[in-house]
Design a protein around this motif. Structure first.
Motif, PDB file in Angstrom:
ATOM      1  N   ILE A 372       5.649  -7.157  -4.687  1.00 34.89           N
ATOM      2  CA  ILE A 372       4.514  -6.686  -5.496  1.00 34.89           C
ATOM      3  C   ILE A 372       4.400  -7.486  -6.781  1.00 34.89           C
ATOM      4  CG2 ILE A 372       3.636  -4.733  -6.839  1.00 34.89           C
ATOM      5  CD1 ILE A 372       4.870  -2.900  -4.672  1.00 34.89           C
ATOM      6  N   LYS A 375       3.345 -11.859  -6.790  1.00 37.99           N
ATOM      7  CA  LYS A 375       2.145 -12.404  -6.151  1.00 37.99           C
ATOM      8  C   LYS A 375       1.532 -13.517  -6.996  1.00 37.99           C
ATOM      9  CE  LYS A 375       0.928  -8.132  -3.742  1.00 37.99           C
ATOM     10  NZ  LYS A 375       1.381  -8.656  -2.428  1.00 37.99           N
ATOM     11  N   ASP A 380      -4.947 -11.222  -3.584  1.00 39.42           N
ATOM     12  CA  ASP A 380      -3.911 -10.181  -3.444  1.00 39.42           C
ATOM     13  C   ASP A 380      -3.463  -9.657  -4.803  1.00 39.42           C
ATOM     14  OD1 ASP A 380      -4.033 -10.415  -0.717  1.00 39.42           O
ATOM     15  OD2 ASP A 380      -2.190 -11.606  -0.529  1.00 39.42           O
ATOM     16  N   GLN A 381      -3.318 -10.565  -5.755  1.00 40.21           N
ATOM     17  CA  GLN A 381      -2.923 -10.156  -7.114  1.00 40.21           C
ATOM     18  C   GLN A 381      -4.018  -9.313  -7.748  1.00 40.21           C
ATOM     19  OE1 GLN A 381      -4.578 -12.566  -9.726  1.00 40.21           O
ATOM     20  NE2 GLN A 381      -4.374 -10.772 -11.077  1.00 40.21           N
ATOM     21  N   ARG A 384      -3.895  -5.849  -6.259  1.00 41.73           N
ATOM     22  CA  ARG A 384      -2.754  -5.131  -6.846  1.00 41.73           C
ATOM     23  C   ARG A 384      -3.098  -4.615  -8.235  1.00 41.73           C
ATOM     24  NH1 ARG A 384       1.583  -8.980  -9.230  1.00 41.73           N
ATOM     25  NH2 ARG A 384      -0.112  -9.070 -10.772  1.00 41.73           N
ATOM     26  N   ASP A 385      -3.701  -5.457  -9.048  1.00 43.80           N
ATOM     27  CA  ASP A 385      -4.012  -5.066 -10.423  1.00 43.80           C
ATOM     28  C   ASP A 385      -5.048  -3.933 -10.461  1.00 43.80           C
ATOM     29  OD1 ASP A 385      -2.260  -7.039 -11.060  1.00 43.80           O
ATOM     30  OD2 ASP A 385      -3.714  -8.366 -12.037  1.00 43.80           O
ATOM     31  N   GLU A 387      -5.407  -1.555  -8.246  1.00 48.59           N
ATOM     32  CA  GLU A 387      -4.667  -0.333  -7.917  1.00 48.59           C
ATOM     33  C   GLU A 387      -3.892   0.179  -9.124  1.00 48.59           C
ATOM     34  OE1 GLU A 387      -2.044   0.018  -4.613  1.00 48.59           O
ATOM     35  OE2 GLU A 387      -3.384  -1.051  -3.263  1.00 48.59           O
ATOM     36  N   ALA A 412       0.468   0.433  -5.785  1.00 45.65           N
ATOM     37  CA  ALA A 412       1.294  -0.743  -6.051  1.00 45.65           C
ATOM     38  C   ALA A 412       2.269  -0.501  -7.195  1.00 45.65           C
ATOM     39  CB  ALA A 412       0.399  -1.941  -6.355  1.00 45.65           C
TER      40      ALA A 412
END
Length: 462
Positions: A372, A375, A380-381, A384-385, A387, A412
Motif C-alpha cells: 500500500i 505504490k 493506483d496511488q 489509494r489516496d 480511499e 487502504a
C-alpha cells in the motif's frame, strides 16, 4: 534439572481446581518474547531458566510499538507507570504524501483508542521496553548470559551450549528470533529467513535538534505517528522516550551489502541519495543525521506447526512469526493449568491453536502495508489516496460529533478499518486462554496419568 514437586494452586478460571505441576522450562533467547514467556511461565509456578547468547544484556534497537493489545498486558504485569514514564501515548496515525507532506490519511488514537480498546497506544525505545520486562522477570527466573545454544535434543529434551554444558528440562521454548537455531529442529533442517527486498535505515534524533525549528517541533509535540508514503519506500517518524527523541525508520530497496542486524552501519550518502526529492520536512530531518543503521528486513513463510513432533520443544515470536509479547502471555497462561506431565503436549497444541491464525493474519497484514505504502505515482496511488482521504474526512466528522457515513471496511488506511482494528487491538490474550480453558479444561483433565497423550482432542489444532 529435574521436575519440581507438585504444588497446589487455586485456579480462578475453568471447570475444575487442580494440583498444578511445576516444570523445569528452558527459554532460549532473552529478547522481548523470551522475557514475556519466562515471566508468565514463572507466574504460573514453573522454574524457568533463560539462556542468552550475548555476553551481556545490551541496549539495542530503536522505536517499537506497544499497541493496546500489548500495553494492557504490560499494565497487568505492573509496568503501567514505566510505560507512562518512558513511552509516548500516540494521538493519531498521519499518512502523508512523499513530495510535499500533504496529509492523505488520518486516524485518531489517544483517548479514542483507550475508550475503544481499554488501553493506549504507546511508542517506546526497544531498549526501554526490554529493560522493563527484564526488571519484572529477573526476580522470578534464572537469566544466564554468554550461553549460546549450539544444538538441541528435542526428545530428552536438552540443549548443548557452546561451552559444552548440557542443560536438560521438561520443556524448551525457542524464543531465539529470526535467526533461530531451535526453529531448524522443528522444521527438520536448515530454514534460513529470506530477504523481503527492503532494508530500513534506523535513526534516533535528539529532541534538542528539533525543538527550535517551527516545522520540525510538531513532530514531537503532536505525538502522532507520521508515515510518508512514496515510490518504492516509506518513512515512519514518531516521538519516543517521553518526547526526548524522534525515531525514524526509512524503508528503501534492499542492497546486497545490507545485513540483518540491529547494529549494522548504513551508508549515509546512499541514504541521502535514496530520499533525494522527498519533502522539505524529510530533507530537514536528513540534514540532522550524522550516521545511520541499516537493517535488512527478513521474513519467513508461516510454519505448519510451531511444535516439535516429540512434544517438548515449542517456538515463540520471531522464531516462528513476528508477534512476541502476546505469545508469551498465552504460553504462560496455558501452562498455569498444567497438573501432569502428560498434559505438556496437549497444552502446547492449545497454545498453538489459540495463537496460530491470529499470528499468521497479522504477518499478512504487515506485508500488505508495504504494498500500500510503496505504490509509484500513478492511477493506483491516486485510487489509494482517494480511499484514505475519504476515511480521513469521515474520522473528522466523527471527531466533530457527527455520524460516520463512510464504509471503512477494506480501506487502504488499515487503521481506519474499524473491524480490522477491533480484531487487532481489542484482542485480550488472557481472555483468550480463559475461553479456551472453559471450553477444553475438562478434556485436558482426562490426560492426567495418561501414558500416551494424543493432541487431537484439543479443538482447533494446527
Amino acid at each position: 534439572m529435574s521436575t519440581q514437586e507438585s504444588k497446589t494452586v487455586s485456579s480462578d478460571v475453568g471447570p475444575v481446581k487442580t494440583k498444578l505441576l511445576s516444570l523445569d522450562i528452558v527459554v532460549v533467547g532473552c529478547g522481548l518474547g523470551g522475557l514475556a514467556a519466562a515471566y508468565c511461565l514463572a507466574q504460573g509456578g514453573h522454574k524457568v531458566t533463560i539462556l542468552e547468547a550475548a555476553p551481556a544484556i545490551a541496549d539495542v534497537g530503536a522505536g517499537v510499538q506497544a499497541s493496546p493489545n500489548v500495553s494492557r498486558l504490560l499494565k497487568r504485569w505492573g509496568l503501567g507507570p514505566h510505560l507512562d514514564e518512558h513511552g509516548v501515548k500516540i494521538q493519531a496515525m498521519s499518512l502523508k504524501r512523499w513530495t510535499n507532506d500533504e496529509i492523505i490519511g488520518w486516524t485518531p488514537l489517544g483517548d479514542v483508542a483507550n475508550k475503544a480498546y481499554g488501553s493506549h497506544f504507546y511508542f517506546l525505545h526497544r531498549a526501554d521496553l526490554h529493560r522493563m520486562l527484564y526488571a519484572v522477570t529477573e526476580p522470578h527466573c534464572n537469566i544466564r548470559v554468554n550461553c549460546r545454544v549450539v544444538s538441541v535434543d528435542p526428545s530428552k529434551p536438552s540443549v548443548t551450549l557452546e561451552s559444552g554444558e548440557v542443560i536438560s528440562a521438561d520443556l524448551i521454548v525457542g524464543a531465539d528470533g529470526i535467526k533461530s537455531i531451535t526453529r531448524e529442529y522443528v522444521v527438520g533442517g536448515p530454514d534460513k529467513p529470506r530477504a523481503t527486498g527492503d532494508s530500513a535505515y534506523r535513526v534516533v534524533i535528539p529532541a534538542e535538534k528539533l525543538i527550535h525549528d517551527d516545522e520540525l517541533r510538531p513532530l514531537l509535540d503532536r505525538m502522532e505517528s507520521n508515515i510518508w508514503m512514496g515510490p518504492g519506500g516509506h518513512i515512519i517518524g514518531y516521538a519516543i522516550r517521553a518526547k526526548k527523541e524522534l525515531n525514524l525508520v526509512m524503508m528503501h530497496p534492499d542492497e546486497a551489502e545490507s545485513v540483518e542486524s540491529w547494529t549494522a552501519e548504513g551508508n549515509i550518502e546512499k541514504m541521502r541519495e535514496t530520499f533525494k526529492g522527498w519533502s522539505p520536512i524529510i530533507q530537514k530531518l536528513i540534514a540532522l543525521i550524522p550516521s545511520t543503521l541499516d537493517w535488512k528486513l527478513m521474513d519467513r513463510d508461516p510454519l505448519p506447526s510451531w511444535i516439535h513432533k516429540d512434544g517438548k520443544l515449542v517456538l515463540l515470536g520471531d522464531a516462528c512469526h513476528p508477534m512476541l509479547i502476546e505469545d508469551g502471555a498465552v504460553l504462560g497462561n496455558v501452562f498455569s493449568h498444567c497438573s501432569d506431565r502428560s498434559q505438556i503436549l496437549p497444552l502446547l497444541y492449545a497454545y498453538q491453536s489459540i495463537r496460530y491464525d491470529r499470528a499468521t493474519a497479522t504477518q499478512t497484514s504487515s506485508t500488505l502495508n508495504r504494498d500500500i505504502f510503496h505504490k509509484p505515482d500513478g492511477p493506483d496511488q491516486e485510487a489509494r489516496d482517494r480511499e484514505m482521504r475519504a476515511a480521513m474526512e469521515d474520522a473528522l466528522r466523527v471527531a466533530r460529533g457527527e455520524e460516520s457515513t463512510y464504509v471503512l471496511a477494506g480501506n487502504a488506511n488499515q487503521w481506519a478499518d474499524k473491524k480490522k482494528a477491533q480484531i487487532q487491538y481489542g484482542y485480550d490474550a488472557d481472555e483468550e486462554v480463559d475461553k479456551w480453558w472453559l471450553a477444553n479444561g475438562d478434556k485436558l483433565m482426562t490426560f492426567v496419568h495418561s501414558p500416551e497423550p494424543q493432541p487431537n482432542v484439543v479443538n482447533g489444532d494446527h
